[in-house]
Design a protein around this motif. Structure first.
Motif, PDB file in Angstrom:
ATOM      1  N   GLU A 244      -0.187   1.263   9.369  1.00  0.00           N
ATOM      2  CA  GLU A 244       0.055   0.204   8.188  1.00  0.00           C
ATOM      3  C   GLU A 244       1.050  -0.687   8.307  1.00  0.00           C
ATOM      4  O   GLU A 244       0.940  -1.972   8.063  1.00  0.00           O
ATOM      5  CB  GLU A 244       0.217   1.194   7.034  1.00  0.00           C
ATOM      6  CG  GLU A 244       0.731   0.310   5.680  1.00  0.00           C
ATOM      7  CD  GLU A 244       1.038   1.204   4.658  1.00  0.00           C
ATOM      8  OE1 GLU A 244       1.642   0.552   3.692  1.00  0.00           O
ATOM      9  OE2 GLU A 244       0.740   2.566   4.675  1.00  0.00           O
TER      10      GLU A 244
ATOM     11  N   LYS B 169      -4.991   1.440   1.171  1.00  0.00           N
ATOM     12  CA  LYS B 169      -4.461   2.112   2.267  1.00  0.00           C
ATOM     13  C   LYS B 169      -4.634   3.413   2.554  1.00  0.00           C
ATOM     14  O   LYS B 169      -4.550   4.061   3.841  1.00  0.00           O
ATOM     15  CB  LYS B 169      -2.665   2.315   2.107  1.00  0.00           C
ATOM     16  CG  LYS B 169      -2.097   0.690   1.777  1.00  0.00           C
ATOM     17  CD  LYS B 169      -0.449   0.757   1.524  1.00  0.00           C
ATOM     18  CE  LYS B 169       0.079  -0.474   1.499  1.00  0.00           C
ATOM     19  NZ  LYS B 169       1.355  -0.432   0.902  1.00  0.00           N
TER      20      LYS B 169
ATOM     21  N   THR C  35       0.233  -4.932   8.524  1.00  0.00           N
ATOM     22  CA  THR C  35       0.779  -5.358   7.567  1.00  0.00           C
ATOM     23  C   THR C  35       1.454  -6.722   8.364  1.00  0.00           C
ATOM     24  O   THR C  35       1.419  -7.837   7.666  1.00  0.00           O
ATOM     25  CB  THR C  35       1.774  -4.620   6.832  1.00  0.00           C
ATOM     26  OG1 THR C  35       0.751  -3.585   6.045  1.00  0.00           O
ATOM     27  CG2 THR C  35       2.446  -5.412   5.503  1.00  0.00           C
TER      28      THR C  35
ATOM     29  N   PHE D 114      -3.147  -5.631   2.353  1.00  0.00           N
ATOM     30  CA  PHE D 114      -3.251  -4.326   1.667  1.00  0.00           C
ATOM     31  C   PHE D 114      -2.938  -4.578   0.307  1.00  0.00           C
ATOM     32  O   PHE D 114      -1.698  -5.180  -0.075  1.00  0.00           O
ATOM     33  CB  PHE D 114      -2.382  -3.346   2.414  1.00  0.00           C
ATOM     34  CG  PHE D 114      -2.673  -3.114   3.891  1.00  0.00           C
ATOM     35  CD1 PHE D 114      -3.824  -2.109   3.810  1.00  0.00           C
ATOM     36  CD2 PHE D 114      -2.029  -3.591   4.897  1.00  0.00           C
ATOM     37  CE1 PHE D 114      -4.446  -1.775   5.097  1.00  0.00           C
ATOM     38  CE2 PHE D 114      -2.739  -3.218   6.313  1.00  0.00           C
ATOM     39  CZ  PHE D 114      -3.758  -2.250   6.239  1.00  0.00           C
TER      40      PHE D 114
ATOM     41  N   SER E  38      -0.545  -3.329  -2.704  1.00  0.00           N
ATOM     42  CA  SER E  38       0.585  -2.393  -2.757  1.00  0.00           C
ATOM     43  C   SER E  38       0.751  -1.354  -3.785  1.00  0.00           C
ATOM     44  O   SER E  38      -0.068  -1.351  -4.521  1.00  0.00           O
ATOM     45  CB  SER E  38       1.921  -3.518  -3.237  1.00  0.00           C
ATOM     46  OG  SER E  38       1.416  -4.778  -3.556  1.00  0.00           O
TER      47      SER E  38
END
Length: 181
Positions: free
Chosen positions: A169, A121, A173, A179, A181
């Motif tokens: 994001e 991220k 997502t 992505f 976590s």
């Protein structure tokens, strides 16, 4: 004909993203603007002029749109690079071609990467745009590895209308971009 599942999913997730980000105005909900793909040809193009044309052909097959060859603006003697030599190819996708590429990337190409667990991220730029690099182009089914003379990496930038990284994001997502976590 490729069905644009992600484009339809985009219509379904807009209310969800609006609620998650607590956005009041429908026009402020993040949306996908464009996808830019850049592929450098490296030092091989200095020795062999056909490498830029091969990279252009590969990127045309991957993106489904005609790419542009980028030329050097300065001479760098240490690299044997002269002004006006081809150094890369680029393409910007919008509309249906953008959605088709993103769909092929998420559902076909990324699962073929060994040990791929998702993107970091931290690769957001602060304005909701996401950039990542791929080490080789062979994960795309459109590239014929038998006729390919060398592996080339590429940088892909997904530009959104999000104003910050959190909004970008959440939006990406919900579009199923993986992505960590």
């Amino acid at each position: 004909m490729i069905t644009l599942k992600l484009k339809e999913l985009n219509k379904e997730i807009r209310p969800i993203v609006k609620e998650l980000l607590e956005i009041k105005n429908d026009h402020a909900i993040p949306r996908l603007l464009k996808i830019s793909i850049n592929m450098g040809v490296g030092a091989s193009a200095v020795k062999d002029k056909k490498q830029a044309d091969l990279a252009k052909e590969e990127l045309r097959n991957i993106a489904g749109q005609e790419p542009v060859i980028c030329y050097s603006t300065k001479s760098i003697s240490n690299f044997g690079l002269r002004e006006g030599m081809p150094i890369g190819v680029k393409v910007t996708l919008r509309g249906d071609k953008m959605w088709q590429f993103l769909e092929r990337l998420i559902y076909i190409a990324l699962p073929q990467i060994n040990d791929f667990r998702g993107f970091n991220k931290k690769q957001f730029d602060g304005h909701g745009n996401f950039t990542f690099g791929l080490k080789e182009q062979t994960m795309f089914n459109e590239v014929n590895f038998n006729t390919n003379s060398q592996l080339r990496g590429m940088d892909i930038t997904i530009c959104t209308s999000a104003t910050n990284d959190k909004a970008g994001e959440v939006f990406l997502t919900k579009l199923n971009l993986p992505f960590i976590s």
